[in-house]
Scaffold this motif. Structure first.
Motif, mmCIF file in Angstrom:
data_model
loop_
_atom_site.group_PDB
_atom_site.id
_atom_site.type_symbol
_atom_site.label_atom_id
_atom_site.label_comp_id
_atom_site.label_asym_id
_atom_site.label_seq_id
_atom_site.Cartn_x
_atom_site.Cartn_y
_atom_site.Cartn_z
ATOM 1 N N THR A 122 0.620 -1.259 -0.022
ATOM 2 C CA THR A 122 -0.005 -0.112 -0.167
ATOM 3 C C THR A 122 1.077 1.380 0.111
ATOM 4 O O THR A 122 0.333 2.214 0.137
ATOM 5 C CB THR A 122 -0.932 -0.179 1.326
ATOM 6 O OG1 THR A 122 0.058 -0.034 2.189
ATOM 7 C CG2 THR A 122 -1.850 -1.154 1.044
ATOM 8 N N GLN A 170 -9.849 3.004 2.737
ATOM 9 C CA GLN A 170 -10.718 1.998 2.000
ATOM 10 C C GLN A 170 -10.073 1.811 0.652
ATOM 11 O O GLN A 170 -10.308 0.591 -0.004
ATOM 12 C CB GLN A 170 -12.111 2.485 1.888
ATOM 13 C CG GLN A 170 -12.828 2.210 3.207
ATOM 14 C CD GLN A 170 -13.185 0.688 3.392
ATOM 15 O OE1 GLN A 170 -13.369 0.160 2.467
ATOM 16 N NE2 GLN A 170 -13.265 0.403 4.696
ATOM 17 N N ASP A 171 -9.268 2.670 -0.058
ATOM 18 C CA ASP A 171 -8.848 2.430 -1.329
ATOM 19 C C ASP A 171 -7.675 1.434 -1.292
ATOM 20 O O ASP A 171 -7.308 0.693 -2.344
ATOM 21 C CB ASP A 171 -8.245 3.842 -1.784
ATOM 22 C CG ASP A 171 -9.253 4.996 -2.022
ATOM 23 O OD1 ASP A 171 -10.260 4.694 -2.075
ATOM 24 O OD2 ASP A 171 -8.911 6.165 -1.809
ATOM 25 N N SER A 172 -6.909 1.138 -0.133
ATOM 26 C CA SER A 172 -5.881 0.203 0.101
ATOM 27 C C SER A 172 -6.545 -1.146 -0.056
ATOM 28 O O SER A 172 -5.739 -2.210 -0.238
ATOM 29 C CB SER A 172 -5.070 0.218 1.290
ATOM 30 O OG SER A 172 -5.756 0.497 2.449
ATOM 31 N N ARG A 173 -7.842 -1.130 0.332
ATOM 32 C CA ARG A 173 -8.310 -2.926 0.416
ATOM 33 C C ARG A 173 -8.147 -3.300 -1.062
ATOM 34 O O ARG A 173 -8.002 -4.807 -0.936
ATOM 35 C CB ARG A 173 -9.923 -2.501 0.447
ATOM 36 C CG ARG A 173 -10.759 -3.732 0.600
ATOM 37 C CD ARG A 173 -12.242 -3.439 0.957
ATOM 38 N NE ARG A 173 -12.726 -4.736 1.104
ATOM 39 C CZ ARG A 173 -12.946 -5.590 2.034
ATOM 40 N NH1 ARG A 173 -12.247 -5.378 3.348
ATOM 41 N NH2 ARG A 173 -13.625 -6.837 2.170
ATOM 42 N N THR A 174 -8.263 -2.947 -2.105
ATOM 43 C CA THR A 174 -8.070 -3.480 -3.465
ATOM 44 C C THR A 174 -6.804 -4.206 -3.566
ATOM 45 O O THR A 174 -6.583 -5.404 -3.984
ATOM 46 C CB THR A 174 -8.292 -2.714 -4.848
ATOM 47 O OG1 THR A 174 -7.648 -1.509 -4.397
ATOM 48 C CG2 THR A 174 -9.714 -2.383 -4.641
ATOM 49 N N ALA A 175 -5.799 -3.382 -3.319
ATOM 50 C CA ALA A 175 -4.332 -4.276 -3.260
ATOM 51 C C ALA A 175 -4.185 -5.163 -2.492
ATOM 52 O O ALA A 175 -3.470 -6.060 -2.534
ATOM 53 C CB ALA A 175 -3.250 -2.863 -3.068
ATOM 54 N N LYS A 233 -6.400 -7.065 -1.190
ATOM 55 C CA LYS A 233 -7.302 -8.212 -1.222
ATOM 56 C C LYS A 233 -6.694 -8.947 -2.285
ATOM 57 O O LYS A 233 -6.716 -10.278 -2.460
ATOM 58 C CB LYS A 233 -8.575 -7.723 -1.704
ATOM 59 C CG LYS A 233 -9.768 -8.683 -1.708
ATOM 60 C CD LYS A 233 -10.380 -8.911 -0.559
ATOM 61 C CE LYS A 233 -11.537 -10.128 -0.781
ATOM 62 N NZ LYS A 233 -11.910 -11.080 0.378
ATOM 63 N N ALA A 234 -6.374 -8.351 -3.229
ATOM 64 C CA ALA A 234 -5.401 -9.071 -4.513
ATOM 65 C C ALA A 234 -4.398 -9.728 -4.137
ATOM 66 O O ALA A 234 -3.988 -10.793 -4.473
ATOM 67 C CB ALA A 234 -4.921 -7.846 -5.751
#
Length: 130
Positions: free
Chosen positions: A55, A92-97, A99-100
Motif C-alpha cells: 500500500t 478504504q482505497d488500499s483494500r483492493t491492493a 485483497k489482491a
C-alpha cells in the motif's frame, strides 16, 4: 498522548495479534521489541512488512503489535493479517491492493486433532502380525 488511528486483530493457527496503527515515521514494535530482534529469520520480518510495502505506507505510520500464541511463522502471519485489517480501516482505497495479494483473508488451516486408538491425527500404532 498518541491516538490510535486504527486497531486490527490478526489470526493464524493459534497465534493472535492485536495491531495498533498511529501516525508516525514507520516504526514497528512487536511485544516491546524491534521486528529484527523479535523474529528469528529475515523472511518473517519481510512477511510483517508486506502490507505496508503493497500500500506504499512504509514510512507513514507507527505500528504497535502485541502477539501471543503459536509459533514464530504463525505469529508473523497473524501480524500481517492484523496490519492489513487496520490499514483498510484507515484507507478504504488500499483494500483492493491488499485483497489482491490475499492479505485480508484469514488462513483457516488448523492442525487436525489426534484420534483415539492412534498415535496422532493420521499416524497409527505399529501393527504386528505375530
Amino acid at each position: 498522548m498518541v491516538k490510535n488511528l486504527a486497531i486490527g486483530t490478526g489470526r493464524r493457527k493459534t497465534a493472535v495479534a492485536r495491531v495498533f496503527v498511529r501516525d508516525g515515521s514507520g516504526k514497528i514494535v512487536i511485544n516491546g521489541k524491534e521486528p529484527k530482534d523479535y523474529f528469528v529469520t529475515d523472511e518473517q520480518v519481510q512477511i510483517v512488512r508486506q502490507p505496508l510495502l503493497v500500500t506504499s505506507n512504509d514510512n507513514k505510520y507507527d505500528i504497535l503489535i502485541t502477539v501471543q500464541g503459536g509459533g514464530m511463522n504463525g505469529q508473523a502471519a497473524a501480524c500481517l493479517h492484523g496490519i492489513s485489517r487496520a490499514l483498510v480501516q484507515i484507507d478504504q482505497d488500499s483494500r483492493t491492493a491488499l485483497k489482491a495479494n490475499g492479505y485480508l483473508t484469514r488462513d483457516s488451516r488448523m492442525p487436525e486433532r489426534k484420534k483415539y486408538g492412534q498415535r496422532g491425527a493420521r499416524r497409527r500404532f505399529q501393527f504386528s502380525k505375530r
